[in-house]
Write a protein that holds these residues in place. Structure first.
Motif, mmCIF file in Angstrom:
data_model
loop_
_atom_site.group_PDB
_atom_site.id
_atom_site.type_symbol
_atom_site.label_atom_id
_atom_site.label_comp_id
_atom_site.label_asym_id
_atom_site.label_seq_id
_atom_site.Cartn_x
_atom_site.Cartn_y
_atom_site.Cartn_z
ATOM 1 N N ILE A 157 2.766 15.209 -7.249
ATOM 2 C CA ILE A 157 2.504 15.491 -8.665
ATOM 3 C C ILE A 157 2.378 16.998 -8.893
ATOM 4 N N LEU A 158 1.665 17.665 -7.989
ATOM 5 C CA LEU A 158 1.451 19.103 -8.142
ATOM 6 C C LEU A 158 2.721 19.928 -7.924
ATOM 7 N N THR A 159 3.648 19.421 -7.128
ATOM 8 C CA THR A 159 4.870 20.182 -6.820
ATOM 9 C C THR A 159 6.117 19.595 -7.484
ATOM 10 N N TYR A 160 5.930 18.682 -8.433
ATOM 11 C CA TYR A 160 7.084 18.022 -9.042
ATOM 12 C C TYR A 160 8.002 19.003 -9.765
ATOM 13 N N GLU A 161 7.435 19.980 -10.435
ATOM 14 C CA GLU A 161 8.265 20.945 -11.175
ATOM 15 C C GLU A 161 9.206 21.702 -10.243
ATOM 16 N N GLN A 162 8.754 21.989 -9.034
ATOM 17 C CA GLN A 162 9.588 22.722 -8.075
ATOM 18 C C GLN A 162 10.647 21.813 -7.455
ATOM 19 N N SER A 163 10.247 20.588 -7.107
ATOM 20 C CA SER A 163 11.189 19.699 -6.409
ATOM 21 C C SER A 163 12.027 18.876 -7.376
ATOM 22 N N GLY A 164 11.446 18.508 -8.513
ATOM 23 C CA GLY A 164 12.172 17.687 -9.478
ATOM 24 C C GLY A 164 12.462 16.287 -8.979
ATOM 25 N N HIS A 165 11.699 15.848 -7.991
ATOM 26 C CA HIS A 165 11.983 14.552 -7.368
ATOM 27 C C HIS A 165 10.670 13.862 -6.999
ATOM 28 N N TRP A 166 10.583 12.570 -7.281
ATOM 29 C CA TRP A 166 9.419 11.776 -6.868
ATOM 30 C C TRP A 166 9.693 11.224 -5.476
ATOM 31 N N TRP A 167 9.267 11.938 -4.455
ATOM 32 C CA TRP A 167 9.557 11.567 -3.067
ATOM 33 C C TRP A 167 8.454 10.751 -2.413
ATOM 34 N N PHE A 168 7.275 10.660 -3.037
ATOM 35 C CA PHE A 168 6.175 9.967 -2.386
ATOM 36 C C PHE A 168 6.451 8.476 -2.180
ATOM 37 N N PHE A 169 7.426 7.930 -2.910
ATOM 38 C CA PHE A 169 7.762 6.516 -2.752
ATOM 39 C C PHE A 169 8.288 6.191 -1.352
ATOM 40 N N TYR A 170 8.985 7.129 -0.735
ATOM 41 C CA TYR A 170 9.601 6.872 0.566
ATOM 42 C C TYR A 170 8.574 6.608 1.671
ATOM 43 N N PRO A 171 7.605 7.504 1.882
ATOM 44 C CA PRO A 171 6.607 7.183 2.907
ATOM 45 C C PRO A 171 5.734 5.999 2.509
ATOM 46 N N LEU A 172 5.478 5.841 1.212
ATOM 47 C CA LEU A 172 4.675 4.716 0.745
ATOM 48 C C LEU A 172 5.354 3.390 1.073
ATOM 49 N N LEU A 173 6.636 3.306 0.836
ATOM 50 C CA LEU A 173 7.383 2.088 1.112
ATOM 51 C C LEU A 173 7.498 1.818 2.615
ATOM 52 N N GLY A 174 7.887 2.830 3.366
ATOM 53 C CA GLY A 174 8.050 2.641 4.811
ATOM 54 C C GLY A 174 6.755 2.263 5.496
ATOM 55 N N TRP A 175 5.705 3.009 5.212
ATOM 56 C CA TRP A 175 4.413 2.735 5.823
ATOM 57 C C TRP A 175 3.838 1.425 5.298
ATOM 58 N N GLY A 176 4.122 1.119 4.027
ATOM 59 C CA GLY A 176 3.656 -0.138 3.431
ATOM 60 C C GLY A 176 4.221 -1.350 4.148
ATOM 61 N N ILE A 177 5.483 -1.269 4.548
ATOM 62 C CA ILE A 177 6.094 -2.369 5.310
ATOM 63 C C ILE A 177 5.362 -2.552 6.636
ATOM 64 N N GLY A 178 5.053 -1.437 7.299
ATOM 65 C CA GLY A 178 4.296 -1.512 8.549
ATOM 66 C C GLY A 178 2.906 -2.079 8.345
ATOM 67 N N LEU A 179 2.259 -1.703 7.258
ATOM 68 C CA LEU A 179 0.912 -2.205 6.962
ATOM 69 C C LEU A 179 0.929 -3.707 6.678
ATOM 70 N N VAL A 180 1.906 -4.157 5.928
ATOM 71 C CA VAL A 180 2.029 -5.595 5.657
ATOM 72 C C VAL A 180 2.269 -6.359 6.963
ATOM 73 N N SER A 181 3.116 -5.826 7.821
ATOM 74 C CA SER A 181 3.362 -6.467 9.116
ATOM 75 C C SER A 181 2.088 -6.536 9.938
ATOM 76 N N HIS A 182 1.328 -5.459 9.945
ATOM 77 C CA HIS A 182 0.060 -5.439 10.672
ATOM 78 C C HIS A 182 -0.897 -6.477 10.082
ATOM 79 N N GLY A 183 -0.972 -6.555 8.773
ATOM 80 C CA GLY A 183 -1.840 -7.531 8.112
ATOM 81 C C GLY A 183 -1.451 -8.954 8.435
ATOM 82 N N LEU A 184 -0.149 -9.233 8.443
ATOM 83 C CA LEU A 184 0.306 -10.590 8.775
ATOM 84 C C LEU A 184 0.008 -10.948 10.224
ATOM 85 N N SER A 185 0.082 -9.973 11.111
ATOM 86 C CA SER A 185 -0.194 -10.261 12.522
ATOM 87 C C SER A 185 -1.674 -10.534 12.755
ATOM 88 N N VAL A 186 -2.535 -10.008 11.909
ATOM 89 C CA VAL A 186 -3.981 -10.220 12.045
ATOM 90 C C VAL A 186 -4.416 -11.503 11.354
#
Length: 81
Positions: A26-55
């Motif tokens: 959010i703080l650097t959006y003007e410089q990058s012009g791109h919402w990139w936080f979705f990528y790590p959120l999605l990738g790590w989210g898949i891992g977190l869901v997998s971890h949750g299902l295994s538990v």
């Protein structure tokens, strides 16, 4: 219990790190012009869901799975003797 504790730690770290990444984006959006936080959120989210299902009890590797596998190995070892 150790697996559940590890999941809660994973969930806490996931939440804190992703809040930080969203804030940085959010703080650097003007410089990058791109919402990139979705990528790590999605990738790590898949891992977190997998971890949750295994538990969880309905997951692929629930508490009964471990007992069944131990029993299978013991039976196989007894047949080989």
């Amino acid at each position: 219990m150790e697996n559940l504790k590890a999941f809660y730690i994973h969930l806490t770290v996931f939440t804190l790190v992703n809040i930080m990444l969203i804030a940085i984006n959010i703080l650097t959006y003007e410089q990058s012009g791109h919402w990139w936080f979705f990528y790590p959120l999605l990738g790590w989210g898949i891992g977190l869901v997998s971890h949750g299902l295994s538990v969880s009890s309905f997951g692929l590797f629930g508490p009964d799975w471990e007992e069944k596998k131990i029993q299978e190995y013991m039976e196989k070892e007894n047949r080989n003797e």
